[in-house]
Write a protein that holds these residues in place. Sequence first.
Motif: not given
Length: 411
Positions: A385-386, A389, A392, A394, A397, A401-402, A405
């Motif tokens: 997921a990272a 995400a 957009d 690194e 982050l 945000d994860l 996702v």
Amino acid sequence: MLELGDSQKIQSDARKARDLALDAGVPSVPYVDGCLEGDGILVDAMLGTGLGGDVRPVYASAFEAVNAAGLPVLAVDVPSGLCADTGRILGSAVTADITVTFIALKRGLFTLDGPDCVGELEFADLAVPDTAHDCVAPDVWRLDLDTLLAELPPRPATAHKGHCGSVLVIGGDEGMGGASLMAAEAALRCGAGLVRLATREQHVAAAIARIPEIMAHGVAGATDVRKLIDASDVLVVGPGLGQSEWSKACLQVALQAQKPCVLDADALNVLASGDVQSADLSDSVLTPHPGEAARLLGCAVGEIQTDRFAAATALTSKLGATVVLKGNGTLVASQKGIGLCDYGNPGMASGGMGDVLSGVLGALIAQGLAADDAAPLGVCLHSAAADIAALDGERGLLATDLIPVMRELLD
Ligand SMILES: NC(=O)C1=CN([C@@H]2O[C@H](COP(=O)(O)OP(=O)(O)OC[C@H]3O[C@@H](n4cnc5c(N)ncnc54)[C@H](O)[C@@H]3O)[C@@H](O)[C@H]2O)[C@@H](O)CC1
Ligand SMILES: Nc1ncnc2c1ncn2[C@@H]1O[C@H](COP(=O)(O)OP(=O)(O)O)[C@@H](O)[C@H]1O
């Protein structure tokens, strides 16, 4: 071909390869300082899997020249200077653009410094027959998200919240209410049927305002927590827990309950301090980063990173739990062996990432997975997921945000 060191000392397969090259008419000249000027591709075939101690200065200066040449670098098998077993740079190493590794994937390519040195990884099996591989049992498994996701049973049409397990997150001492809230949110979004939060009274209003689905309770100590533990299937203890008397009382009562636990952050620090009595952790997952791992094993962080595989094995043996040793190339160690997660990116180096992971693991255990199955799936889900995400960017982050996702990946 640029020959580094005394060519008379080259032995066995390296000598055969050199002789083949010479027979094929490849011109050979000694390597000298400044000889890398020009254009083309540099093929790094200097040192390989047999490297033991730190590289000698003559090699180190050649590696630096290769790295500074400004030319594309292709490393064969392993970038020179990288320990194929541990992923540690042995003093100095080549930073390749592409590494073509032969016959089998080496575990050091995927953890610690490995990914930075390897660049893009290609695999060439050199047509070695499967029967040869059958003779060698791998000691580490490369984890694959799709394979692991297939192990999570689909929800039956008749599912109700009681089928999907209840998670209790315990944490959020003064100034760290966000950590336990992130864990609770991740647990809900990864499919737990019910999520309770035991935290300091002052965090309750904010928790409910952000996520009304969470049952947030202000707890003053062990008695309050015990009631919530009794109502829950899985305990996630540690995010923002702190190390106060309140923290210790909360952890102690959780350990005494003998329910599956995910122990993270300050739960690990308090456990390492010996201020609480440990318990049977065989159904539990512990998620130390290298700093916490060092505290648990009573050694320096450098010793953990010198051989992360050995450290993960030592932790699972010492604590009798499934252990997630976090960081670039997270390792999941249990009685089943070691799994290696090569998803993830440096954007994850921001506060709260581990708190979210602990909630994910709690949710998966609540949905019926054993600790040693939940850990590899949760770790891959979180890191994959990272990666999505981070498309957009690194930098910047956020751990939260994860969460959306992961929800998409799970469904
Ligand atoms: N929003 C929040 O409420 C947040 C709360 N947090 C909580 O804060 C508490 C303490 O976290 P701290 O960051 O102070 O303590 P840590 O134990 O995470 O870090 C303290 C020291 O440990 C070492 N260390 C940490 N990560 C390492 C790594 N990956 N490799 C090597 N060494 C490493 C470093 O020396 C670091 O300075 C935890 O309970 C945590 O859950 C943090 O998760 C950050 C966000
Ligand atoms: N450079 C990196 N590459 C891959 N994963 C990383 C990297 N840095 C951090 N992570 C991941 O991010 C998470 C950080 O956890 P942790 O250090 O406990 O954070 P926190 O205490 O802030 O919650 C772990 O899952 C770790 O594996």
